[in-house]
Design a protein around this motif. Structure first.
Motif, PDB file in Angstrom:
ATOM      1  N   LEU A  59     -14.379  -4.273  64.576  1.00 20.98           N
ATOM      2  CA  LEU A  59     -14.510  -3.224  65.577  1.00 20.98           C
ATOM      3  C   LEU A  59     -14.416  -1.843  64.945  1.00 20.98           C
ATOM      4  O   LEU A  59     -15.156  -0.920  65.319  1.00 20.98           O
ATOM      5  CB  LEU A  59     -13.430  -3.389  66.650  1.00 20.98           C
ATOM      6  CG  LEU A  59     -13.533  -4.641  67.528  1.00 20.98           C
ATOM      7  CD1 LEU A  59     -12.320  -4.753  68.433  1.00 20.98           C
ATOM      8  CD2 LEU A  59     -14.805  -4.612  68.359  1.00 20.98           C
TER       9      LEU A  59
ATOM     10  N   GLN B  50     -20.447  -4.437  71.895  1.00 17.28           N
ATOM     11  CA  GLN B  50     -18.992  -4.410  71.717  1.00 17.28           C
ATOM     12  C   GLN B  50     -18.251  -4.411  73.043  1.00 17.28           C
ATOM     13  O   GLN B  50     -17.186  -5.021  73.162  1.00 17.28           O
ATOM     14  CB  GLN B  50     -18.590  -3.200  70.895  1.00 17.28           C
ATOM     15  CG  GLN B  50     -18.829  -3.378  69.413  1.00 17.28           C
ATOM     16  CD  GLN B  50     -18.059  -2.365  68.594  1.00 17.28           C
ATOM     17  OE1 GLN B  50     -18.130  -1.178  68.847  1.00 17.28           O
ATOM     18  NE2 GLN B  50     -17.332  -2.826  67.625  1.00 17.28           N
TER      19      GLN B  50
ATOM     20  N   PRO C 220      -7.405 -10.389  66.206  1.00 24.91           N
ATOM     21  CA  PRO C 220      -8.309 -10.026  67.307  1.00 24.91           C
ATOM     22  C   PRO C 220      -7.639  -9.043  68.261  1.00 24.91           C
ATOM     23  O   PRO C 220      -6.461  -9.181  68.593  1.00 24.91           O
ATOM     24  CB  PRO C 220      -8.583 -11.373  67.992  1.00 24.91           C
ATOM     25  CG  PRO C 220      -7.402 -12.216  67.654  1.00 24.91           C
ATOM     26  CD  PRO C 220      -6.955 -11.792  66.289  1.00 24.91           C
TER      27      PRO C 220
ATOM     28  N   ARG D  26     -15.809 -11.460  67.009  1.00 23.55           N
ATOM     29  CA  ARG D  26     -16.277 -10.375  67.876  1.00 23.55           C
ATOM     30  C   ARG D  26     -15.207  -9.326  68.137  1.00 23.55           C
ATOM     31  O   ARG D  26     -15.518  -8.145  68.252  1.00 23.55           O
ATOM     32  CB  ARG D  26     -16.754 -10.943  69.215  1.00 23.55           C
ATOM     33  CG  ARG D  26     -17.942 -11.886  69.108  1.00 23.55           C
ATOM     34  CD  ARG D  26     -18.384 -12.301  70.485  1.00 23.55           C
ATOM     35  NE  ARG D  26     -17.287 -12.895  71.250  1.00 23.55           N
ATOM     36  CZ  ARG D  26     -17.281 -13.028  72.578  1.00 23.55           C
ATOM     37  NH1 ARG D  26     -18.315 -12.598  73.274  1.00 23.55           N
ATOM     38  NH2 ARG D  26     -16.262 -13.585  73.191  1.00 23.55           N
ATOM     39  N   ARG D  27     -13.945  -9.758  68.229  1.00 20.33           N
ATOM     40  CA  ARG D  27     -12.863  -8.818  68.534  1.00 20.33           C
ATOM     41  C   ARG D  27     -11.935  -8.591  67.345  1.00 20.33           C
ATOM     42  O   ARG D  27     -10.832  -8.069  67.511  1.00 20.33           O
ATOM     43  CB  ARG D  27     -12.072  -9.311  69.747  1.00 20.33           C
ATOM     44  CG  ARG D  27     -12.856  -9.166  71.044  1.00 20.33           C
ATOM     45  CD  ARG D  27     -12.027  -9.477  72.267  1.00 20.33           C
ATOM     46  NE  ARG D  27     -11.826 -10.910  72.433  1.00 20.33           N
ATOM     47  CZ  ARG D  27     -10.658 -11.514  72.429  1.00 20.33           C
ATOM     48  NH1 ARG D  27      -9.553 -10.823  72.218  1.00 20.33           N
ATOM     49  NH2 ARG D  27     -10.565 -12.822  72.598  1.00 20.33           N
TER      50      ARG D  27
ATOM     51  N   SER E 178     -18.099  -7.857  74.014  1.00 23.60           N
ATOM     52  CA  SER E 178     -17.188  -8.604  73.149  1.00 23.60           C
ATOM     53  C   SER E 178     -15.743  -8.426  73.570  1.00 23.60           C
ATOM     54  O   SER E 178     -14.915  -9.334  73.398  1.00 23.60           O
ATOM     55  CB  SER E 178     -17.367  -8.152  71.690  1.00 23.60           C
ATOM     56  OG  SER E 178     -18.693  -8.368  71.250  1.00 23.60           O
ATOM     57  N   LEU E 179     -15.420  -7.273  74.119  1.00 20.61           N
ATOM     58  CA  LEU E 179     -14.051  -6.989  74.550  1.00 20.61           C
ATOM     59  C   LEU E 179     -13.768  -7.541  75.940  1.00 20.61           C
ATOM     60  O   LEU E 179     -12.725  -7.254  76.529  1.00 20.61           O
ATOM     61  CB  LEU E 179     -13.805  -5.477  74.520  1.00 20.61           C
ATOM     62  CG  LEU E 179     -13.764  -4.886  73.107  1.00 20.61           C
ATOM     63  CD1 LEU E 179     -13.834  -3.369  73.156  1.00 20.61           C
ATOM     64  CD2 LEU E 179     -12.515  -5.338  72.368  1.00 20.61           C
TER      65      LEU E 179
END
Length: 291
Positions: free
Chosen positions: A146, A193, A43, A140-141, A196-197
């Motif tokens: 990504l 995104q 991640p 997500r990460r 997500s970050l």
């Protein structure tokens, strides 16, 4: 036995030389592959480096805004939308105009184009939904996720630039709807995104919340305020990107502005290869505690 000792030493020397010069074994090659795979699946850690990536992405969004932003016309009682008469990432405007289209369908084509607005809103939601829901499953990460999402978004922006360069720009029609779909889906994925970050101050698209949260910040004038700095950086990047996009739209056309936007997003995609991983940080913290 004494005559065989030099040969024995020569044999050992030859063996050492072969060991030194031999190619990496299958195990070593597998180890490199596993390390690479582990790195790609780690991640990404929210940090200053990622902030820079999101600010570049915001600038690229501003560049695209020159194609999809409302610009007042010099004619009285008229408002023109450059290229598409809708928004790719600002769904507040699209929602309002879609409701106007339902309430006043006779204004379709004069104030707005219902098909364009519906496509933009629908594909933005679709991009956000697909990216968000798959992100929960994949991670997500996760770096690989990504990279894939940003590469997909970049490809969509470049595809739109190519379509406009070849076919030109029309207010309606299948080609126009295709361009709107590409930009809106990419915008929805992009905004997800940024969340997500874990840097909600840099949405990369919508400015309303950033302006509001900035001016009501209790520590607005404090010497150190990371959230405030992120919001100011976001707003500055969006403004500068939009100004640059408007200049390019006026002087060299939409395809060039979109191509520059795509190049910026490609740069951000490459930067994700070098974004710090979260696991590395945790490992360092544990090592410090042990020492």
């Amino acid at each position: 036995m004494e005559h065989q000792e030099p040969n024995s030493r020569a044999g050992l020397s030859q063996t050492s030389l072969e060991t030194f010069t031999q190619k990496p074994t299958c195990t070593e090659s597998t180890s490199f592959s596993s390390r690479t795979w582990k790195y790609l699946n780690a991640p990404v850690r929210p940090c200053g480096f990622v902030e820079v990536q999101l600010l570049i992405t915001t600038f690229c969004t501003g560049l695209q805004g020159s194609q999809l932003t409302v610009i007042p016309d010099i004619r009285p009682n008229a408002v023109s939308f450059p290229d598409f008469h809708c928004f790719a990432s600002n769904q507040t405007g699209n929602t309002v105009f879609l409701m106007l289209a339902i309430a006043m369908p006779e204004m379709n084509g004069e104030w707005f184009l219902t098909a364009n607005i519906g496509m933009a809103l629908g594909l933005f939601i679709a991009g956000a939904y697909v990216t968000g829901q798959l992100g929960h499953i994949i991670g997500r990460r996760r770096r690989l996720w990504l990279l894939f999402c940003n590469l997909m978004q970049t490809g969509m922006v470049f595809a739109t630039a190519g379509i406009q360069y070849v076919h030109g720009t029309d207010l309606g029609g299948p080609t126009t709807l295709g361009c709107i779909a590409l930009l809106a889906f990419a915008a929805g994925s992009q905004v997800v995104q940024s969340r997500s970050l874990e840097m909600t101050e840099i949405t990369t698209a919508m400015a309303t919340a950033a302006w509001l949260d900035l001016i009501i910040d209790r520590n607005l004038f404090a010497a150190e305020n990371r959230s405030r700095n992120r919001r100011i950086g976001f707003l500055a990047s969006l403004v500068l990107g939009t100004l640059a996009g408007a200049y390019m739209f006026k002087n060299v056309g939409s395809p060039a502005a979109l191509a520059v936007s795509g190049a910026g997003k490609l740069l951000v995609t490459v930067m994700f290869f070098f974004s710090p991983a979260e696991k590395e940080e945790k490992k360092m913290e544990k090592e410090v505690e042990v020492v």
